[in-house]
Design an enzyme around this catalytic site. Structure first.
Site, PDB file in Angstrom:
ATOM      1  N   PHE A 235      30.741 -22.540  10.197  1.00  0.00           N
ATOM      2  CA  PHE A 235      29.951 -22.702   8.980  1.00  0.00           C
ATOM      3  C   PHE A 235      28.528 -23.132   9.358  1.00  0.00           C
ATOM      4  O   PHE A 235      28.338 -23.910  10.290  1.00  0.00           O
ATOM      5  CB  PHE A 235      30.616 -23.735   8.065  1.00  0.00           C
TER       6      PHE A 235
ATOM      7  N   ASP B 141      36.281 -29.838  12.096  1.00  0.00           N
ATOM      8  CA  ASP B 141      35.807 -29.690  10.731  1.00  0.00           C
ATOM      9  C   ASP B 141      36.982 -29.183   9.895  1.00  0.00           C
ATOM     10  O   ASP B 141      37.496 -28.087  10.135  1.00  0.00           O
ATOM     11  CB  ASP B 141      34.635 -28.696  10.692  1.00  0.00           C
TER      12      ASP B 141
ATOM     13  N   ARG C 209      35.212 -13.125  -0.835  1.00  0.00           N
ATOM     14  CA  ARG C 209      36.185 -14.144  -0.475  1.00  0.00           C
ATOM     15  C   ARG C 209      36.990 -14.550  -1.694  1.00  0.00           C
ATOM     16  O   ARG C 209      36.430 -14.980  -2.703  1.00  0.00           O
ATOM     17  CB  ARG C 209      35.462 -15.357   0.113  1.00  0.00           C
TER      18      ARG C 209
ATOM     19  N   TYR D 117      35.401 -31.558  -2.130  1.00  0.00           N
ATOM     20  CA  TYR D 117      35.149 -30.853  -3.404  1.00  0.00           C
ATOM     21  C   TYR D 117      35.783 -29.476  -3.463  1.00  0.00           C
ATOM     22  O   TYR D 117      35.578 -28.753  -4.436  1.00  0.00           O
ATOM     23  CB  TYR D 117      33.659 -30.798  -3.742  1.00  0.00           C
ATOM     24  N   LYS D 118      36.547 -29.118  -2.460  1.00  0.00           N
ATOM     25  CA  LYS D 118      37.244 -27.833  -2.487  1.00  0.00           C
ATOM     26  C   LYS D 118      38.685 -28.078  -2.972  1.00  0.00           C
ATOM     27  O   LYS D 118      38.901 -28.304  -4.151  1.00  0.00           O
ATOM     28  CB  LYS D 118      37.187 -27.207  -1.092  1.00  0.00           C
TER      29      LYS D 118
END
Lengths: 405, 405
Positions: free
Chosen positions: A129, A206, A380, A231-232
């Site tokens: 990322f 991560d 995605r 927050y996912k």
């Protein structure tokens, strides 16, 4: 190959799904919206609305500054422990919630570098990322380090062999994502951690795209440090702070670089000279955002109550369904599959590719299907097991199929 | 000496106060509570309750991830500009809101150090707020710097002469607080910035205890970088993120050290290689807490609407009243005054000292008066002009007087 599932089959899967009732615990205004972006921003739990109302009315509005000692001061560790013990395979006292993911990764990699002062190389995946890559570049520039970029040999994700080719005794730190943000490939956290340790380097994971959807055992794997997003799949809310896990066996050795009053032993003494807390609180910097932390707490409580094993089971079924429908409707029509077929190597999203992915993503959104575009050509499809239904996968891919003309 | 004001005098002052109606814009459950800690945690604006309800219901709950592009992505700069242009004497494009105060100060001082590579000394006041001292210690240790601690010559706060004695051409960065967190002494921001620049060093100001209560003109003073808190006089809520001001004339020269995706030009390109935004967004790291940012926005809007000059006028009147009552009731009974008498040198709180300050603070709280204890012996009386009434000062000091027996 078995015939692809019908919509009735999907309805039956939803009927039989033990996690189906959880959708009712979220605010869902528009039940027809097909939301494939719960891995970018998880939905709003009703419990969070209630919790924030209480926080505003009673804690901030009513008790004012007294709420710090009455409840807020303990939140970074309390919420951290909830995540650690419920989802990471950690003991209490190894996880804390505070800064954002970028700052947390900066602290983690800095601490690991300080613990390997003679080594001048860091390893990171080229497809990691962006924020992971950028912060590694910033640390490399500050410290005169060499970045060794590693590439996955195939679209199935980085293998232990790929990693073995680049890790040697010049490497101080390796930073990898447990689940790839584009392909959803799951890396072999245990074997890679062992490999990195064999060369004397430290391992930073991560967990942004795995926590809350893929089980893990950080203590057992001997992971040094890990950082993840709330927050996912944890549904903590927009910009909710990240967590940091530090293996207890490494806590004396690893010191984070941003010294502030929240990391200072006996912080309200406000004494001269920094002395870190002799525990995980040493990883705090300044005052964390309490409203966001409260959202993390209610979000994580729900995920833990549902159970990570059950979530993983449904996640795998959802992504398998997406791939079956891809095979039936999309393959051979200019659409590729960018996620592993092996369910053991696949996280909780499925990415398909198409030269017109940008346009298709916009057209899907206009028809009430919200996935994420990911460069260069990926659509995605995020599958959040507490809110995504099997019929959502079916209906959403029908829309994509029909858009292909 | 004129006779001390009576309670009737204070009632008359409240009657005549043009800011008095603002108290009605805050949630005040217990009107009898005397809250002297609005400079630690400002009260809850009713507008924030409404804003957060909308954020939850419409933006997070309804629009979900689409809210990033529709509203949230712009918030760090939008709220920053509100603070900068309304309260700091800055232009648009010089202020951004994101990380907490500690991380923001770490970035600020790091950037300044990088811009003065040949210099090995940093200057900071020995009585600065702990987090400022600790982060300076962390940077000094990382970079092998010498910290030159400066002490105020008197209890009236650091003077330009005090500073002149320690700033020379070995100094890279000076970090000072505009208003002292204990004494409330206001430092001469303009003259000190000029002095520091004359030696070729850079000036970082901590505005935590001044922003929203003391007017300032950062552009005119030529300040390089400033960081401030939003949960005190700006009423942003517990742990709301800090702002960072970077003078436009320095933005090319100063680069913050924590590179993340929010600071990357064209962040959603997710491209290889970090390239900072060519504007103030380069000071962002990762995703900011949106719920806290929303609280900052509503809080700052109200402060700007009330007007910083009017706030300052009332602040000075409140603190003058506290000192008059100190003189009448407390002086000579073991209580000392730790704040400047000169209103031009005094911020928006008054600190009195007593050997039993810890006990007295607890006893005050038990009687519905909430100040803050500050080591070693200070009772800090915070005066938040939008919510503190003149009768609050009177009634609160009556309770303290009576506790002295």
């Amino acid at each position: 190959m078995a015939p692809a599932p019908t919509r009735s089959d999907c309805e039956a899967l939803d009927q039989a799904d033990p996690l189906a009732p959880y959708r009712g615990e979220f605010v869902v205004d528009d039940d027809a919206l097909i939301y494939f972006d719960g891995n970018s921003l998880g939905r709003l739990p009703k419990a969070t609305v209630t919790r924030l109302q209480r926080l505003l009315a009673d804690e901030w509005g009513g008790r004012l500054v007294r709420s710090w000692r009455e409840t807020w001061l303990a939140m970074p560790v309390r919420v951290g422990d909830l995540i650690g013990t419920g989802l990471l395979g950690a003991e209490a006292g190894e996880t804390v919630v505070g800064d954002n993911t970028t700052v947390s990764l900066y602290k983690a990699v800095s601490a690991a570098l300080d613990a390997r002062p003679g080594r001048r190389t860091v390893v990171i995946e080229r497809d990691n990322f962006p924020t992971d890559r950028y912060l590694m570049e910033s640390l490399a520039r500050q410290r005169g380090l060499v970045i060794r970029w590693v590439d996955a040999g195939t679209s199935q994700g980085l293998t232990v062999d790929d990693l073995a080719g680049v890790v040697d005794d010049s490497v101080a730190v390796t930073l990898l994502s447990h689940v790839d943000y584009r392909s959803a490939a799951i890396l072999d956290l245990g074997a890679m951690t062992t490999l990195v340790h064999e060369s004397g380097a430290l391992m930073v994971w991560d967990l942004c795209h795995s926590v809350g959807s893929v089980p893990m055992q950080l203590d057992r794997a001997g992971v040094d440090i890990a950082v993840g997003c709330t927050y996912k799949y944890l549904n903590g809310g927009p910009g909710a702070p990240a967590f940091t896990y530090v293996n207890r066996a490494r806590q004396d050795e690893l010191a984070q670089p941003i010294w502030g009053w929240w990391g200072r032993a006996d912080m309200f003494d406000m004494a001269e000279g920094y002395q870190p807390y002799p525990d995980i609180r040493a990883w705090l910097t300044g005052t964390p955002g309490i409203m966001s932390l409260a959202g993390v707490e209610t979000g994580v409580e729900m995920v833990c109550r549902a159970g990570i094993q059950e979530i993983r089971r449904k996640s795998t079924a959802l992504s398998a369904l997406a791939i079956e429908l891809y095979d039936e409707w999309l393959a051979g029509r200019g659409v590729g599959l960018a996620s592993p077929r092996d369910p053991h190597r696949r996280g909780s999203h499925v990415t398909v590719t198409h030269p017109g992915a940008v346009r298709l993503t916009d057209e899907l959104a206009a028809k009430g299907v919200v996935p994420d575009f990911r460069r260069p050509d990926g659509i995605r499809i995020g599958l959040a097991p507490l809110t995504t239904r099997f019929v959502d996968v079916y209906d959403g891919l029908v829309v994509l199929r029909d858009l292909l003309g």
